[in-house]
Write an enzyme that holds these catalytic residues in place. Sequence first.
Site, short mmCIF file in Angstrom:
data_model
loop_
_atom_site.label_atom_id
_atom_site.label_comp_id
_atom_site.label_asym_id
_atom_site.label_seq_id
_atom_site.Cartn_x
_atom_site.Cartn_y
_atom_site.Cartn_z
N SER A 124 2.04 13.44 -5.12
CA SER A 124 1.76 12.28 -5.64
C SER A 124 0.31 12.00 -5.55
O SER A 124 0.33 10.60 -6.66
CB SER A 124 2.83 11.31 -5.74
N HIS A 164 1.41 4.80 -1.97
CA HIS A 164 1.18 5.09 -3.33
C HIS A 164 -0.28 4.31 -3.94
O HIS A 164 0.39 2.40 -4.14
CB HIS A 164 2.39 5.29 -4.15
N ASP A 182 4.62 -0.31 -2.59
CA ASP A 182 4.83 0.80 -1.27
C ASP A 182 3.41 0.93 -0.55
O ASP A 182 2.48 0.77 -0.74
CB ASP A 182 5.91 2.04 -1.09
N ASN A 209 4.69 14.84 2.49
CA ASN A 209 6.77 15.63 2.33
C ASN A 209 6.66 16.46 3.55
O ASN A 209 7.47 16.96 2.86
CB ASN A 209 6.07 15.73 0.63
#
Length: 267
Positions: free
Chosen positions: A40, A227, A224, A107
């Site tokens: 992302s 991002h 957050d 991730n």
Amino acid sequence: MKFSILALLPALISGATAAPKPAGTLAKRDAPKVYLAGDSTMAKNGGGAGTGTEGWGQYLAYSLDIEVINDAIGGRSARSFTNEGRFQAIIDVVEPGDFVVIEFGHNDGGSLSTTDNGRTDCFGDGEETCISPTTGETVYTFVFYEVEAGKALQAKGANVIMSSQTPDNPWETGTFVYEPTRFVGYAKTAADAIGASYVDHGQYVADRFEALGATAVDAFYPNDHTHTSPEGADVVSAAFVKSVLCANDGLAAHVKNATSSVPGSCV
Ligand SMILES: *[C@@H]1O[C@H](CO)[C@@H](O)[C@H](O)[C@H]1NC(C)=O
């Protein structure tokens, strides 16, 4: 998404056993393309990470004289990008002389001891394997997945650039702290294993963010600590461009900007 080991094996095997062709026999296209493989933090619309976020891969094209194809997708790790056939999709279309930037890590962490989210890699930096407690799948290391993808891409004549993951907001506590995750080192291990380029994107971003200060950098994180806003993504992209220019990687020949015109210092 869950994948059985039987579904996974053909992808791994085709990558692992593709016979490398001698580079001289591969015809290059007129203008190479750049493919981006990541999560992302690189993906279009921040990979759906929330309103007001954008991935840095969306800005890279402004600094290059060649096309950028952003195949990054939110929530993916080196493992799930492999298992979903997303590396294979790039391997299938890449042509000699193209560039492929591989940047994972956000991730890839976590534990496989009791649960498996489909992303966590087996701990280690080599040939270690784990068994998924959820699916029974054999899970490999971050380095293994990046090396397998990199080898298959190189066999197609592509220039592979392993890039270290971006930091989470290093000003989050009010004091600047940058502690690279283990995946930063793993990306270099993977690059070195196959003679690919390595750029320490994370360090270049951290250095820029340290120079810009807490107020500016906090504003780059609307939702957050991972991002970025479009403005933040542009800075993260510029840091990648700087790392490429400083590495004098083959991609540097396609950067429009002079090294001195891009903010920051070579690491
Ligand atoms: C490079 O120059 C272009 C304009 O030609 C600009 O849009 C881009 O932001 C610049 N990139 C960097 C990293 O400074």
